[in-house]
Every structure is written in C-alpha cells, then in structure tokens.
Motif scaffolding. Structure first.
Motif, PDB file in Angstrom:
ATOM      1  N   GLY A 186       0.848  -1.198   0.000  1.00  0.00           N
ATOM      2  CA  GLY A 186       0.000   0.000   0.000  1.00  0.00           C
ATOM      3  C   GLY A 186       0.878   1.240   0.000  1.00  0.00           C
ATOM      4  O   GLY A 186       0.865   2.011   0.949  1.00  0.00           O
ATOM      5  N   ASN A 187       1.657   1.415  -1.053  1.00  0.00           N
ATOM      6  CA  ASN A 187       2.724   2.435  -1.042  1.00  0.00           C
ATOM      7  C   ASN A 187       2.539   3.469  -2.133  1.00  0.00           C
ATOM      8  O   ASN A 187       3.462   3.753  -2.892  1.00  0.00           O
ATOM      9  CB  ASN A 187       4.096   1.745  -1.177  1.00  0.00           C
ATOM     10  N   TRP A 225       8.545  -9.611  -2.426  1.00  0.00           N
ATOM     11  CA  TRP A 225       7.110  -9.762  -2.161  1.00  0.00           C
ATOM     12  C   TRP A 225       6.598  -8.631  -1.274  1.00  0.00           C
ATOM     13  O   TRP A 225       7.364  -8.000  -0.544  1.00  0.00           O
ATOM     14  CB  TRP A 225       6.836 -11.120  -1.524  1.00  0.00           C
ATOM     15  N   GLU A 226       5.286  -8.416  -1.330  1.00  0.00           N
ATOM     16  CA  GLU A 226       4.706  -7.322  -0.552  1.00  0.00           C
ATOM     17  C   GLU A 226       5.126  -7.472   0.914  1.00  0.00           C
ATOM     18  O   GLU A 226       5.119  -8.573   1.472  1.00  0.00           O
ATOM     19  CB  GLU A 226       3.184  -7.255  -0.708  1.00  0.00           C
ATOM     20  N   GLY A 227       5.480  -6.324   1.513  1.00  0.00           N
ATOM     21  CA  GLY A 227       6.101  -6.329   2.825  1.00  0.00           C
ATOM     22  C   GLY A 227       5.323  -7.094   3.886  1.00  0.00           C
ATOM     23  O   GLY A 227       5.915  -7.739   4.745  1.00  0.00           O
ATOM     24  N   ASN A 228       4.013  -7.041   3.820  1.00  0.00           N
ATOM     25  CA  ASN A 228       3.199  -7.696   4.855  1.00  0.00           C
ATOM     26  C   ASN A 228       3.470  -9.197   4.973  1.00  0.00           C
ATOM     27  O   ASN A 228       3.293  -9.787   6.036  1.00  0.00           O
ATOM     28  CB  ASN A 228       1.709  -7.448   4.572  1.00  0.00           C
ATOM     29  N   THR A 229       3.924  -9.825   3.871  1.00  0.00           N
ATOM     30  CA  THR A 229       4.174 -11.269   3.928  1.00  0.00           C
ATOM     31  C   THR A 229       5.450 -11.598   4.703  1.00  0.00           C
ATOM     32  O   THR A 229       5.624 -12.719   5.162  1.00  0.00           O
ATOM     33  CB  THR A 229       4.300 -11.882   2.515  1.00  0.00           C
ATOM     34  N   LYS A 257      -7.816  -7.642   3.813  1.00  0.00           N
ATOM     35  CA  LYS A 257      -6.742  -6.672   3.559  1.00  0.00           C
ATOM     36  C   LYS A 257      -5.783  -7.283   2.539  1.00  0.00           C
ATOM     37  O   LYS A 257      -5.770  -8.500   2.351  1.00  0.00           O
ATOM     38  CB  LYS A 257      -5.980  -6.350   4.843  1.00  0.00           C
ATOM     39  N   TYR A 258      -4.937  -6.447   1.977  1.00  0.00           N
ATOM     40  CA  TYR A 258      -3.910  -6.904   1.023  1.00  0.00           C
ATOM     41  C   TYR A 258      -4.510  -7.700  -0.138  1.00  0.00           C
ATOM     42  O   TYR A 258      -3.904  -8.619  -0.670  1.00  0.00           O
ATOM     43  CB  TYR A 258      -2.792  -7.678   1.741  1.00  0.00           C
ATOM     44  N   GLY A 318      -8.347  -1.127  -6.405  1.00  0.00           N
ATOM     45  CA  GLY A 318      -7.986  -0.947  -5.013  1.00  0.00           C
ATOM     46  C   GLY A 318      -6.657  -0.232  -4.855  1.00  0.00           C
ATOM     47  O   GLY A 318      -5.946   0.036  -5.833  1.00  0.00           O
ATOM     48  N   GLY A 319      -6.308   0.072  -3.618  1.00  0.00           N
ATOM     49  CA  GLY A 319      -5.135   0.889  -3.333  1.00  0.00           C
ATOM     50  C   GLY A 319      -3.823   0.129  -3.203  1.00  0.00           C
ATOM     51  O   GLY A 319      -2.785   0.731  -2.978  1.00  0.00           O
TER      52      GLY A 319
END
Lengths: 409, 183
Positions: free
Chosen positions: A143-144, A236-240, A263-264, A383-384
């Motif tokens: 989400g950047n 990969w997306e940071g949340n992972t 989310k995500y 989406g964002g």
C-alpha cells in the motif's frame, strides 16, 4: 545525542555558558574534553580546537535531521534525503498492526510444526548456528502510493520502501531440518505482536529464496523491523515478511487469514478481487529534484531509485518534457535482483516550466505503467494496493519542484 | 553411524572435486540437529489458527444474542453501536447500505476468518482475553448483522465451515506475471 550518556547534564550546562558553540565538558571519568553541544554552533575554524574524542557509538551530525514520517500505524522513509541505495536502519519504514512488541531474545522461540516429520522449537542461538545467508534487497509495503496534492515529498508519495542487507537462515535449510512433507504447499507465518499477525505463504517461495532474518545491515534487526527474527521474502509485498515470527505451520492449503482476505487484496475490473498478489512490480521515483527542493538554471543531475520484485532493473528512462521524449539514465552498478537500483541522468534546465519523470523496466520486460494504464487494466474501482505508477514532478518557472497530483476516482 | 557419514562425506568431496564444496557439504550432511522437539503442550498453546475447512476450531458455541452483549461491552466503543462505523473498518453493512465501503458482508470471503481474527487480535486493548464462547457469539453477531445467517443460529466448530459468504465468488488469484502486459 549519545554523548548525553557520558557527560553529566550539569557539566554540559556549566560549560556551555562559558564557551559558545563548542563546550568544555567533564566525562564521567573526570576528564575535561571538548564536545559539540546540540543546538550550539560549530567553531569558526575547526582546525584550532581539539575535537570530540572517540565514542562507543557513532552519531549523526546535528546538521542532518533525518526523520521518518510517522502515523499511528506506519512511518515513512525520507527517500528525498537518502543517497545511494541503502536505508540506514533507523530510517527503515515501519508498518505494524499492533505496535512494536518488546521481546527478550533469550526467551525467543520459533516453533515449526504441521506437515513436518520433526516438529521443532528453535532458539535464537539455534538459528544463528545454522548456515548464515545474507542478501541486499528492498522491502516495500504494497500500500505504497499517495498522491492528491502538489506539496508532497517522495517520502509521502512512496516512503514505504527501504533497503537493507538481511542476514539469517534460509527457509530451505530450516525445512530440511524439520523434514517438510513433500505434499506441503503452504505455510502459515505468525508474529508475536499483539495481533499475532498471520499470512499464508506458498512453500515454493519459502524454498526458493525465503529466510528467517535476524540481521539487518550488519547488526541485529531493529525492533521496528522484527527483532529478534522475522520472515523475509525478497520481492514480495512487505506484509508477507512477517515480523517477530514465532510460529510456522506447514499445511496443504492457505489459511485465509484476515491480512490475505479483507486486507492486502485489491478490487479489479468486473467486480473481482485479486488475492495473493505477492510480487511487487517494477517502479521508480525521482528523489532529486523533488519537492521541497528549489532548483536554479543550469546542469542538474536527476537522481532516484528503481526496483522490481520480479528481478533486476534493466533500464530506467527519464523524460524532461512531460513524457514526449525519453532517454536512458545511468544505472549504478552492481544492479542486484529485487533491490533498489540508483539511477542518474544529467540534464540542463533552461529555466522554462516543464515536468520530469522516470519509468523503470525489469528483466521480465515489464515497463512501469502510468496511472492511466493501471486504471485501464484494473478499472476505476481499482484498489489501493500494488499501485506503482510513473511519478511526475512539475518544475515551475521559479525553480520550485512540485508533485503532479493525479486522480482516478 | 556418525563415522560412516563422515567417511561418505569425505568420499563425496573427493569425487565432487570441482563442485562447490559448501553446497556439497550441506546437501550430504546429516541434519544439523539443532532445536528441540516441540512439545504437544506448546503446539496446543500456540496453534490457535482456524481454517475455512474447519481445521482448528475449538469447542464452544455462541449466537448473535450472546454476541451482542459481549459486543456492546467490549467492541462498540471502537466499532460503533451497530458495528457499521467505518473508523476502524466497517464490520456490518446494514440493510439498505449502498456505500461502497468494505464490510464483512460485502468483502470477506470466509466466515472462518472472522472467528480467527477476533480470537487472535481483538479486542484491541486486550487481545487474547476473549473466551471461545465469546468469540463464537461475536462471530454470530457480525454475520447476523450482515444478514448472512439468521439471528437464531448457534455457531460452533461444525457450523462455521458451512456458511457461504457472498463475497467469495469475487475472489480471483493474481494474474500479474511481469512481462509486457499491465494487469
């Protein structure tokens, strides 16, 4: 200032009154030395006065006021103040879901269980005894992307990306230790924060290049980055890359946790919602000149960073005429896989208003899109997450540099 | 036994002369043998995730009525009296809600996720403090508020996996692959 630790406050105050700029202070050992006191001015001629003695820990010059931009849930890296590709650890972006937990490394445990033949608990020293692997890679929140007003810095537009050298044990090593079931296809990674945040990760990614990192830029992870150990999944997306990881449960299906469902995930065309969109697509941003700097006529080196979660950056192109013409920027070698790559481009500004922008290409042939291209591909309701559009900076006649805000809804 | 392994490794190293010695050693070594076997007690204590297929759901039960009482005491201050406040993520789309904001009813593909997330992370000021009955009740309250289940349904480990969420049909896997096409 770390000097506070060795100089008593009273000594500093007394000495400051006597000497302007540089202070004569007493160390805890009773020795009189000179020290630069925060807020004071340096001497007119530093060659005429003894400097501060060596210390236990380095300091940042008081003239360099580098700070993250925090909100309740995240803090952004000041990209416009950084040079090169590495992010100082104390400026690495933060994004967490229940604050930063305070963890005793001596009590730390990593539990690996589920579809494995030997469910095992590893201590931090166990992890450190296993073969130690290091790589330089970026980490970016999916989400950047922020836009909407002219007075926005690169930090505000996309400061949720940072780069470090990460050190730890490869998941392939850990999975071999616990005897992973060959039928396993997903694993759950769980943090020890107050949200016990969880994500499901394909085993194939873990074996390809996943790691449990305990090191960041040559020292232990910062608490904000997952001390004492985190999952790190390059590209990969940071949340992972679950921080403060305490548990890995190996499975044959995803767990459908909150962070991979509500989310995500992102709305795309046709009322659909894209799920498990892990890879960070290629992106670039000019970090100089960018708001809030003001430029003057003449030679200017346009600089910035480009990165791709799918591999290496092969090309960054610059336009200094609002996208009509493009020319390749110089890429700073070595260009690493899934890493921030520094680019530079020499430009002579003639004083006329214009727009400058950059676009990155990676080794899959993917070219960083414009926001219009993203909207065309994903629809107005997109989406964002995973927005990586070309960012334009307006150069005003007086040399002011402003973001070109964009709208899609 | 150890001696046999060491001999085998030495032989392999000689045979492999030209290949990367480090990789060879790691591939042919017996296990490092670090870490200790995980006890069932620890696994039971930490393994609290639940899956859509029902794996992991604990004993207990609750319905929307019991959930409403817990909700008003422990959740309403953040999520609003009717769970439709969007400050911290809207939980409930009340009948007639035409806004596009995401809620459990409009966006969440699995009912199991509601249970899993409440149990793991809520309430925000006291995570991990709810009983399993309370979590079942809260899950029922939120699902019923979105008209996904009747008010009277008692949720337990066998019921939640059977609940069909309307948002599920919207979910598609990632189709981005790099390359020339923007997706």
């Amino acid at each position: 200032m770390n000097n506070k630790k060795i100089y008593s406050r009273r000594a500093i105050l007394a000495a400051s009154a006597a000497a302007a700029g540089i202070a004569l202070v007493k160390t805890t050992a009773g020795q009189l030395v000179h020290a630069l006191v925060p807020g004071d001015k340096p001497p007119a001629d530093p060659t005429t006065i003894q400097g501060v003695p060596s210390g236990k820990i380095g300091t940042r010059s008081p003239f360099e006021q580098l700070v993250k931009k925090p909100s309740d849930i995240s803090a952004r890296t000041p990209l416009q103040h950084l040079v090169g590709t590495m992010t100082p650890s104390d400026l690495h972006f933060e994004r967490h879901h229940a604050g930063v937990p305070f963890i005793d490394p001596d009590r730390y445990q990593l539990l690996v269980h589920g579809m494995v033949s030997r469910p095992t608990v590893f201590t931090l020293s166990d992890l450190k005894r296993l073969p130690s692997f290091s790589r330089i890679a970026f980490l970016e929140c999916s989400g950047n992307f922020r836009t909407g007003k002219e007075r926005m810095t690169p930090q505000e537009v996309c400061g949720l990306t940072s780069q470090s050298e990460w050190t730890g044990v490869l998941l392939s090593t850990l999975f071999r230790e616990v005897g992973i079931d060959p039928r396993a296809s997903w694993f759950l990674a769980e943090g020890s924060d107050a949200a016990k945040m969880t994500r499901s990760i394909p085993v194939a990614k873990g074996i390809r290049d996943g790691m449990i990192a305990y090191g960041q830029n040559g020292e232990a992870l910062r608490p904000e980055q997952g001390y004492p150990a985190r999952l790190f999944l390059p590209g990969w997306e940071g949340n992972t890359s679950v921080k403060w990881i305490r548990r890995i449960e190996v499975s044959d299906q995803p767990f459908m946790t909150r962070e991979e469902t509500s989310k995500y995930t992102e709305s795309i065309k046709g009322g659909k919602i894209r799920q498990f969109s892990f890879d960070m697509d290629a992106r670039s941003i000019i970090t100089f000149p960018a708001y809030p700097v003001k430029i003057t006529k003449g030679w200017i080196e346009i600089r910035g960073i480009a990165w791709s979660g799918r591999g290496k950056i092969t090309k960054v192109e610059i336009s200094t005429d609002a996208g009509r013409h493009w020319a390749p920027a110089l890429l700073q070698m070595p260009v690493l896989d899934m890493a921030h790559t520094y680019f530079r481009y020499i430009w002579k500004w003639n004083g006329e208003p214009t727009e400058i922008r950059s676009r990155a290409v990676d080794d899959t042939g993917y070219e960083q899109p414009t926001l219009d291209q993203l909207v065309a591909a994903r629809g107005k309701e997109m989406g964002g997450y995973h927005l990586n559009p070309v960012t334009s900076w307006q150069i005003k006649r007086d040399g002011e540099v402003l973001l070109k805000p964009e709208k899609w809804k | 036994m150890t001696r046999i392994w060491i001999t085998a490794i030495l032989l392999l190293n000689i045979i492999c002369g030209g290949c990367d010695q480090y990789a060879t050693e790691e591939q042919n070594n017996p296990l490092f043998g670090l870490g200790v076997p995980a006890t069932d007690t620890l696994i039971r204590k930490w393994d609290d995730d639940v899956r859509p297929d029902g794996k992991g759901f604990p004993a207990g039960e609750g319905d929307a009525r019991s959930g409403k009482i817990v909700y008003s005491q422990k959740c309403a201050s953040c999520h609003g009296a009717n769970a439709d406040d969007n400050t911290f993520g809207k939980l409930v789309s009340l009948p007639g809600d035409t806004s596009k904001s995401k809620s459990v009813g409009s966006y969440w593909p699995y009912a199991s996720t509601v249970f899993d997330y409440i149990r793991r992370a809520m309430p925000f000021n006291a995570p991990g403090s709810l009983t399993n009955d309370e979590v079942y009740g809260l899950t029922a309250f939120i699902l019923a508020g979105n008209s996904l289940i009747p008010d009277t349904v008692v949720l337990d480990a066998s019921v939640i996996p059977k609940i069909q969420m309307p948002a599920m049909r919207k979910f598609v896997p990632d189709d981005r692959n790099g390359g020339f096409e923007v997706r």
